[in-house]
Enzyme design. Structure first.
Site, PDB file in Angstrom:
ATOM      1  N   GLY A 143       0.838  -1.196   0.000  1.00 33.57           N
ATOM      2  CA  GLY A 143       0.000   0.000   0.000  1.00 33.57           C
ATOM      3  C   GLY A 143       0.867   1.237   0.000  1.00 33.57           C
ATOM      4  N   CYS A 189       5.349  -5.982   1.302  1.00 37.16           N
ATOM      5  CA  CYS A 189       5.684  -4.549   1.369  1.00 37.16           C
ATOM      6  C   CYS A 189       5.024  -3.891   2.593  1.00 37.16           C
ATOM      7  CB  CYS A 189       5.310  -3.875   0.054  1.00 37.16           C
ATOM      8  SG  CYS A 189       6.159  -2.321  -0.187  1.00 37.16           S
ATOM      9  N   TYR A 190       4.073  -2.998   2.399  1.00 39.78           N
ATOM     10  CA  TYR A 190       3.421  -2.385   3.570  1.00 39.78           C
ATOM     11  C   TYR A 190       2.845  -3.463   4.488  1.00 39.78           C
ATOM     12  CZ  TYR A 190       0.045   0.232   6.405  1.00 39.78           C
ATOM     13  OH  TYR A 190      -0.671   0.747   7.449  1.00 39.78           O
ATOM     14  N   HIS A 232       7.729  -7.168  -4.395  1.00 42.37           N
ATOM     15  CA  HIS A 232       6.411  -7.586  -4.898  1.00 42.37           C
ATOM     16  C   HIS A 232       6.494  -8.896  -5.682  1.00 42.37           C
ATOM     17  CE1 HIS A 232       4.116  -4.054  -3.694  1.00 42.37           C
ATOM     18  NE2 HIS A 232       5.266  -3.425  -3.825  1.00 42.37           N
ATOM     19  N   GLU A 235       4.068 -10.518  -6.841  1.00 43.32           N
ATOM     20  CA  GLU A 235       2.946 -10.653  -7.771  1.00 43.32           C
ATOM     21  C   GLU A 235       3.223 -10.063  -9.156  1.00 43.32           C
ATOM     22  OE1 GLU A 235       3.185  -8.787  -5.143  1.00 43.32           O
ATOM     23  OE2 GLU A 235       2.123  -6.893  -5.283  1.00 43.32           O
ATOM     24  N   ASP A 252     -20.458 -10.032 -20.197  1.00 44.58           N
ATOM     25  CA  ASP A 252     -20.823 -10.130 -18.784  1.00 44.58           C
ATOM     26  C   ASP A 252     -22.310 -10.465 -18.589  1.00 44.58           C
ATOM     27  OD1 ASP A 252     -18.247  -9.334 -18.643  1.00 44.58           O
ATOM     28  OD2 ASP A 252     -18.676  -7.279 -18.013  1.00 44.58           O
ATOM     29  N   LYS A 307     -12.501 -10.684 -15.531  1.00 49.19           N
ATOM     30  CA  LYS A 307     -13.012 -10.810 -16.901  1.00 49.19           C
ATOM     31  C   LYS A 307     -12.601 -12.129 -17.580  1.00 49.19           C
ATOM     32  CE  LYS A 307     -15.049  -8.465 -20.297  1.00 49.19           C
ATOM     33  NZ  LYS A 307     -16.212  -7.602 -20.116  1.00 49.19           N
TER      34      LYS A 307
END
Ligand code: XMP
Length: 509
Positions: A51, A78-79, A165, A167, A223, A365
């Site tokens: 964050g 991280c945060y 990170h 990710e 959708d 999606k």
């Protein structure tokens, strides 16, 4: 399931994507979530996200510290790692030097989060604060040249922290680290598949709706189509889909939706031909915002009128997706939430007092597309490019008339046919034709002409927030241009839009 606590990082949805890639279900929840609700969700592990805040900032996000007593593994990123350190008696300090970008990562020891990973690898850093003192029971498991505590762990409690990170793709072994956390440390099973999602959703929808009726506004987009099919599987004819033909659709679009849903899939579909109502309302209107308002207003009127005819309907279904849900409630939502809202045409019929059902609200999606496939939706519906609610009205600059609609439809159909034939359709975020409110001189045979101009817009993008104009081959552009001018009466010039977003937008309006 894995619970991801959202401390506001721009990468949060990416963490969720990565978790689901390992077929593990996860949910992103705000830090204010009550500890009792967390306990009730019974997660197998928790990921504390990164964050933008500093742990010492007033009002920096915090989650109930009771999570550290749940006896489940926790990974702080991280945060999230700094929050864990601060909560458990360690110390976080402002770094002398901000670290941003690639860093060499040196791991120590074996097993844990770095199991099977080379001792020297790369990672992606983005932080100001750093760890000054470890909490009791923790040890350092990786460092970079600038950051001594790049990773830490308390193996006994199964608490892990990464300053970088895992990710993002720039951390090449990040996927493996997350996999270690999910499968080895948390012991998650790879049970999140579309098959299991369909089964669980059908059970949940039945429990929620019982024998009541649901209405769904079907647009023909991915959708709403997938939401319709899923609900149809769960409650059959208790679902009524309303498809409003506003006269602003692309060539054969309304016909296709009717065939697929009514004839092939046997969905209960009310097809409303409201073309005249919309076109009469738009007569002489050139201002794009006014067009949007008029279309929105008429849509609600028509939809409500139809919905009232369905006796006993108590629910309204919508194809809301996970990113919409997260953005709309995120305290740090940023500009994206605002940008989205102006795209909502009309919104819900508020005074009908229908309860909302959103069966796709936990999906991304690409997962919706997989679900569509699982449910037997035809490929060309699954892979349809996004199409704006106000339809061709935002692609006809100036007056929207039957004639101008017909010209644009034909040009657009040729463009799409060529884009598909040359295998560019799925590579484009959107590709479409725009009719300009100008005429220009041309020469056809021996005749001087004074006709319309069509612009071609083709962009690549991940999320429509930014977009790049597509570098389509000149030969393809030439063919499209040639065909449009030869086959569509009323057009004598085709131009290609080479602007990106920002500063331009995707639609011309
Ligand atoms: P712009 O033109 O703002 O468009 O760059 C970004 C994306 O949003 C789509 N768009 C809409 N989608 N209802 C929608 O559902 C709308 O009213 C609407 N207006 C624009 C546009 O096609 C692009 O993908």
């Amino acid at each position: 399931m894995i619970l991801i606590i959202d401390f506001g990082s721009q990468y949060n949805q990416l963490i969720a994507r990565r978790v689901r890639e390992h077929h593990v279900y996860c949910r992103i929840e705000p830090p204010e979530m009550d500890i009792e609700r967390i306990r009730a969700l019974a997660p197998e592990g928790i990921i504390l996200s990164g964050g933008p805040a500093s742990i010492y900032e007033k009002g920096s996000p915090r989650v109930d510290r009771g999570i550290f007593n749940l006896g489940i593994p926790i990974l702080g990123i991280c945060y999230g790692m700094q929050y864990m350190v601060d909560s458990l008696g360690g110390e976080v300090v402002g770094a002398q030097k901000r670290e941003y970008g690639f860093a060499e990562l040196h791991t120590k020891g074996t097993g844990g989060i770095f199991d099977g990973i080379e001792k020297k690898t790369k990672c992606w850093m983005s932080h100001g604060d750093t760890i000054g003192k470890l909490p009791p029971g923790f040890k350092i498991t990786a460092s970079t040249p600038d950051t001594k505590v790049a990773a830490l762990e308390n193996r006994k409690k199964n608490f892990y922290g990464l300053q970088f990170h895992p990710e993002v793709v720039h951390t090449p072994e990040g996927k493996r680290m997350l996999k270690n956390f999910l499968l080895q440390i948390c012991g998650c099973k790879k049970s999140w598949t579309m098959k299991s999602f369909v089964k669980d959703s059908i059970r949940e929808i039945k429990a929620e709706v019982g024998d009541k009726k649901i209405i769904l506004g079907l647009s023909g987009g991915v959708d709403s189509s997938v939401a319709a099919l899923l609900l149809h599987c769960a409650i059959g004819d208790h679902l009524t889909c309303i498809f409003v033909d506003n006269g602003l659709l692309r060539q054969d679009e309304a016909k296709k939706v009717r065939f697929v849903f009514k004839r092939d899939l046997k969905v209960n579909l009310r097809f409303v031909n409201a073309k005249r109502e919309f076109l009469d309302g738009l007569k002489g209107v050139v201002d794009p915002e006014r067009k949007r308002k008029i279309i929105g207003r008429i849509f609600i009127k028509v939809f409500e009128r139809e919905a009232r005819k369905i006796k006993g309907a108590e629910f309204l279904a919508q194809g809301t997706l996970y990113p919409d849900l997260i953005e709309s409630r995120s305290a740090f939502g940023g500009p994206s939430a605002v940008i989205k809202s102006h795209h909502n045409v009309g919104g819900l019929p508020k005074n009908m007092k229908l309860k909302l059902v959103e069966p796709l609200k936990h999906l991304f999606k690409d997962e919706v597309r997989l679900l569509g496939k699982e449910l037997g939706l035809p490929e060309d519906l699954i892979w349809r490019q996004p199409f704006p609610g106000p339809g061709l009205a935002v692609r006809i600059l100036g007056d929207v008339t039957d004639r101008r609609l017909s010209i644009l439809r034909k040009a657009d159909a040729i463009l799409i046919e060529e884009i598909k034939a040359n295998n560019f359709y799925r590579k484009m975020w959107q590709s479409f034709a725009v009719l300009l409110p100008l005429k220009s001189v041309g020469i056809m045979g021996d005749q001087r002409t004074y006709e319309h101009i069509v612009a071609i817009r083709a962009v690549t993008s991940d999320d429509a927030m930014t977009a790049d104009w597509a570098k389509l081959p000149h030969s393809l552009l030439g063919k499209i241009s040639n065909r449009i001018i030869n086959e569509v009466r009323g057009i004598n010039r085709v131009v290609y839009d080479t602007s990106s977003k920002p500063p331009s937008t995707i639609e011309w309006e």
